[in-house]
Design a protein around this motif. Sequence first.
Motif, PDB file in Angstrom:
ATOM      1  N   PRO A 155       0.821  -1.218   0.000  1.00 14.53           N
ATOM      2  CA  PRO A 155       0.000   0.000   0.000  1.00 14.53           C
ATOM      3  C   PRO A 155       0.855   1.269   0.000  1.00 14.53           C
ATOM      4  N   GLY A 156       0.521   2.192  -0.897  1.00 12.33           N
ATOM      5  CA  GLY A 156       1.209   3.468  -0.961  1.00 12.33           C
ATOM      6  C   GLY A 156       2.500   3.459  -1.748  1.00 12.33           C
ATOM      7  N   ILE A 157       2.915   2.311  -2.262  1.00 14.28           N
ATOM      8  CA  ILE A 157       4.175   2.218  -3.002  1.00 14.28           C
ATOM      9  C   ILE A 157       3.881   1.955  -4.468  1.00 14.28           C
ATOM     10  N   ASP A 158       4.336   2.847  -5.346  1.00 14.87           N
ATOM     11  CA  ASP A 158       4.156   2.643  -6.789  1.00 14.87           C
ATOM     12  C   ASP A 158       5.478   2.618  -7.540  1.00 14.87           C
ATOM     13  N   SER A 159       6.603   2.720  -6.802  1.00 17.11           N
ATOM     14  CA  SER A 159       7.917   2.656  -7.435  1.00 17.11           C
ATOM     15  C   SER A 159       8.907   2.038  -6.464  1.00 17.11           C
ATOM     16  N   LEU A 160       9.802   1.228  -6.991  1.00 14.90           N
ATOM     17  CA  LEU A 160      10.830   0.567  -6.206  1.00 14.90           C
ATOM     18  C   LEU A 160      12.190   0.895  -6.802  1.00 14.90           C
ATOM     19  N   PRO A 180       2.968  -2.084  -9.634  1.00 13.74           N
ATOM     20  CA  PRO A 180       3.339  -3.504  -9.720  1.00 13.74           C
ATOM     21  C   PRO A 180       3.853  -3.955 -11.096  1.00 13.74           C
ATOM     22  N   ASP A 181       3.624  -3.177 -12.153  1.00 15.58           N
ATOM     23  CA  ASP A 181       4.015  -3.619 -13.494  1.00 15.58           C
ATOM     24  C   ASP A 181       5.214  -2.800 -13.959  1.00 15.58           C
ATOM     25  N   PRO A 182       6.409  -3.395 -14.009  1.00 13.77           N
ATOM     26  CA  PRO A 182       7.590  -2.638 -14.431  1.00 13.77           C
ATOM     27  C   PRO A 182       7.508  -2.141 -15.868  1.00 13.77           C
ATOM     28  N   ASN A 183       6.813  -2.915 -16.729  1.00 14.05           N
ATOM     29  CA  ASN A 183       6.619  -2.540 -18.134  1.00 14.05           C
ATOM     30  C   ASN A 183       7.945  -2.220 -18.822  1.00 14.05           C
ATOM     31  N   ARG A 184       8.956  -3.059 -18.552  1.00 21.14           N
ATOM     32  CA  ARG A 184      10.265  -2.859 -19.198  1.00 21.14           C
ATOM     33  C   ARG A 184      11.071  -4.147 -19.159  1.00 21.14           C
ATOM     34  N   ASP A 185      11.943  -4.321 -20.133  1.00 24.49           N
ATOM     35  CA  ASP A 185      12.938  -5.393 -20.175  1.00 24.49           C
ATOM     36  C   ASP A 185      12.336  -6.789 -20.016  1.00 24.49           C
ATOM     37  N   GLY A 186      11.051  -6.939 -20.316  1.00 22.75           N
ATOM     38  CA  GLY A 186      10.423  -8.245 -20.175  1.00 22.75           C
ATOM     39  C   GLY A 186      10.245  -8.696 -18.739  1.00 22.75           C
ATOM     40  N   ALA A 206      12.365   0.693  -0.926  1.00 23.47           N
ATOM     41  CA  ALA A 206      11.428   1.797  -1.114  1.00 23.47           C
ATOM     42  C   ALA A 206      11.296   2.558   0.196  1.00 23.47           C
ATOM     43  N   PRO A 207      11.300   3.888   0.154  1.00 27.61           N
ATOM     44  CA  PRO A 207      11.074   4.655   1.374  1.00 27.61           C
ATOM     45  C   PRO A 207       9.620   4.552   1.800  1.00 27.61           C
ATOM     46  N   VAL A 208       9.378   4.608   3.102  1.00 30.20           N
ATOM     47  CA  VAL A 208       8.014   4.579   3.633  1.00 30.20           C
ATOM     48  C   VAL A 208       7.856   5.706   4.640  1.00 30.20           C
ATOM     49  N   ARG A 209       6.618   6.144   4.820  1.00 33.97           N
ATOM     50  CA  ARG A 209       6.305   7.183   5.793  1.00 33.97           C
ATOM     51  C   ARG A 209       5.033   6.802   6.523  1.00 33.97           C
ATOM     52  N   GLY A 210       4.880   7.329   7.741  1.00 28.86           N
ATOM     53  CA  GLY A 210       3.669   7.057   8.505  1.00 28.86           C
ATOM     54  C   GLY A 210       3.553   5.582   8.836  1.00 28.86           C
ATOM     55  N   GLU A 211       2.316   5.069   8.863  1.00 30.90           N
ATOM     56  CA  GLU A 211       2.106   3.648   9.144  1.00 30.90           C
ATOM     57  C   GLU A 211       2.314   2.857   7.862  1.00 30.90           C
ATOM     58  N   ALA A 212       3.384   2.081   7.819  1.00 32.90           N
ATOM     59  CA  ALA A 212       3.757   1.336   6.623  1.00 32.90           C
ATOM     60  C   ALA A 212       3.227  -0.083   6.696  1.00 32.90           C
ATOM     61  N   GLU A 213       2.904  -0.633   5.532  1.00 31.07           N
ATOM     62  CA  GLU A 213       2.425  -2.012   5.451  1.00 31.07           C
ATOM     63  C   GLU A 213       3.012  -2.709   4.228  1.00 31.07           C
ATOM     64  N   ALA A 214       3.189  -4.003   4.368  1.00 31.56           N
ATOM     65  CA  ALA A 214       3.541  -4.867   3.248  1.00 31.56           C
ATOM     66  C   ALA A 214       2.934  -6.224   3.552  1.00 31.56           C
ATOM     67  N   ARG A 215       2.372  -6.872   2.562  1.00 35.39           N
ATOM     68  CA  ARG A 215       1.718  -8.151   2.846  1.00 35.39           C
ATOM     69  C   ARG A 215       1.709  -9.084   1.655  1.00 35.39           C
ATOM     70  N   VAL A 216       1.581 -10.363   1.983  1.00 35.64           N
ATOM     71  CA  VAL A 216       1.358 -11.429   1.012  1.00 35.64           C
ATOM     72  C   VAL A 216      -0.033 -11.985   1.296  1.00 35.64           C
ATOM     73  N   VAL A 217      -0.844 -12.095   0.248  1.00 37.71           N
ATOM     74  CA  VAL A 217      -2.220 -12.557   0.379  1.00 37.71           C
ATOM     75  C   VAL A 217      -2.417 -13.750  -0.543  1.00 37.71           C
ATOM     76  N   GLY A 218      -3.020 -14.817  -0.006  1.00 37.00           N
ATOM     77  CA  GLY A 218      -3.232 -16.004  -0.825  1.00 37.00           C
ATOM     78  C   GLY A 218      -4.415 -16.809  -0.367  1.00 37.00           C
ATOM     79  N   GLU A 219      -4.555 -17.999  -0.910  1.00 36.33           N
ATOM     80  CA  GLU A 219      -5.688 -18.866  -0.605  1.00 36.33           C
ATOM     81  C   GLU A 219      -5.725 -19.274   0.862  1.00 36.33           C
ATOM     82  N   SER A 220      -4.570 -19.335   1.513  1.00 37.66           N
ATOM     83  CA  SER A 220      -4.540 -19.758   2.913  1.00 37.66           C
ATOM     84  C   SER A 220      -4.615 -18.593   3.882  1.00 37.66           C
ATOM     85  N   GLY A 221      -4.788 -17.373   3.380  1.00 39.14           N
ATOM     86  CA  GLY A 221      -4.877 -16.220   4.253  1.00 39.14           C
ATOM     87  C   GLY A 221      -3.884 -15.145   3.864  1.00 39.14           C
ATOM     88  N   SER A 222      -3.586 -14.284   4.811  1.00 35.27           N
ATOM     89  CA  SER A 222      -2.678 -13.184   4.523  1.00 35.27           C
ATOM     90  C   SER A 222      -1.654 -13.023   5.633  1.00 35.27           C
TER      91      SER A 222
END
Length: 300
Positions: A155-160, A180-186, A206-222
């Motif tokens: 959330p909140g990250i559009d560039s790495l 999420p889509d680099p759209n370059r170099d295949g 990637a720099p973050v500010r405030g309350e930062a989050e990162a997650r993996v979400v799948g069939e077994s949960g998040s």
Amino acid sequence: MTAIVLDNGTLRLRLDPDFGARVSELTDLRTGRNWLVDGPAVGSPAQDATFGVEQARGWDECFPSAASCQVDAWPMALRDHGEFWARPVEVAATSESATLTGQAGPLRFQRTIALAGDRLTLTYRVLNEGAVAMPYLWGQHLLIAPQDGDRLELPGIDSLDAAFLSNGGRVLPSGPVAFPDPNRDGLPVLDRTHPLAADFAAKFFAPVRGEAEARVVGESGSFTLRWNGEEVGYLGLWLDYGGWPAEAPVQQISLAPTTAPMESLAAAVESGKASLIQPGEAREWTVAILIDANKDVSHD
């Protein structure tokens, strides 16, 4: 020491005091999924030990550097992957909490893990017991074993910023990459997991500010990491879908809150990104991990 197990009926966590208090298992007992990359604890306690694919398991703490380097303020050359992995550390535990205490030069490092329902609260503390100011870098090196269908949400990250980028056996120039889509170099889309045949590996920051989050979400949960970007200002992200190492490719993800956008403390010092702690000063920060077993939950 034998392994220490924390179990509150919802989550089970296993850690190894003789291996830097590495967390080797973090299982959601409701689904049976161990979210961490499994495998034996392999490694040398030597100061010149290197961290490679055989060592890339579980969850370690990288401190005071994540890469081997030399820094003038430090009394020794700093180890690859930090001073604690593959070495005995002090651990005090109850049935639902455990505190690791380790010494790196004049800096005393502590990590307390407390279980409560489907949440882990991690409290970190660094104390400078020496007579001079000391630079350091911390990174939480937690390796997730992806499953088919898992997706990555930042959330909140559009560039790495790519520190390492390999695709199809070819190392590409570092620099900014769209998420999420680099759209370059295949390059593959970055918010989806890929099979070993993708032959892709990358280390991003990637720099973050405030309350930062990162997650993996799948069939077994998040699996969600949440922290304060004013305390820990960066996300480190390792994605490996068969691109590293060439001789024994693996599939793994690391969501890594970190204090600097690089792995070498020497580089962090040179760029002015290192944390500096004064004599007698203590520094604290927290990270929360939330494991949701409801695969139908929406995170929009």
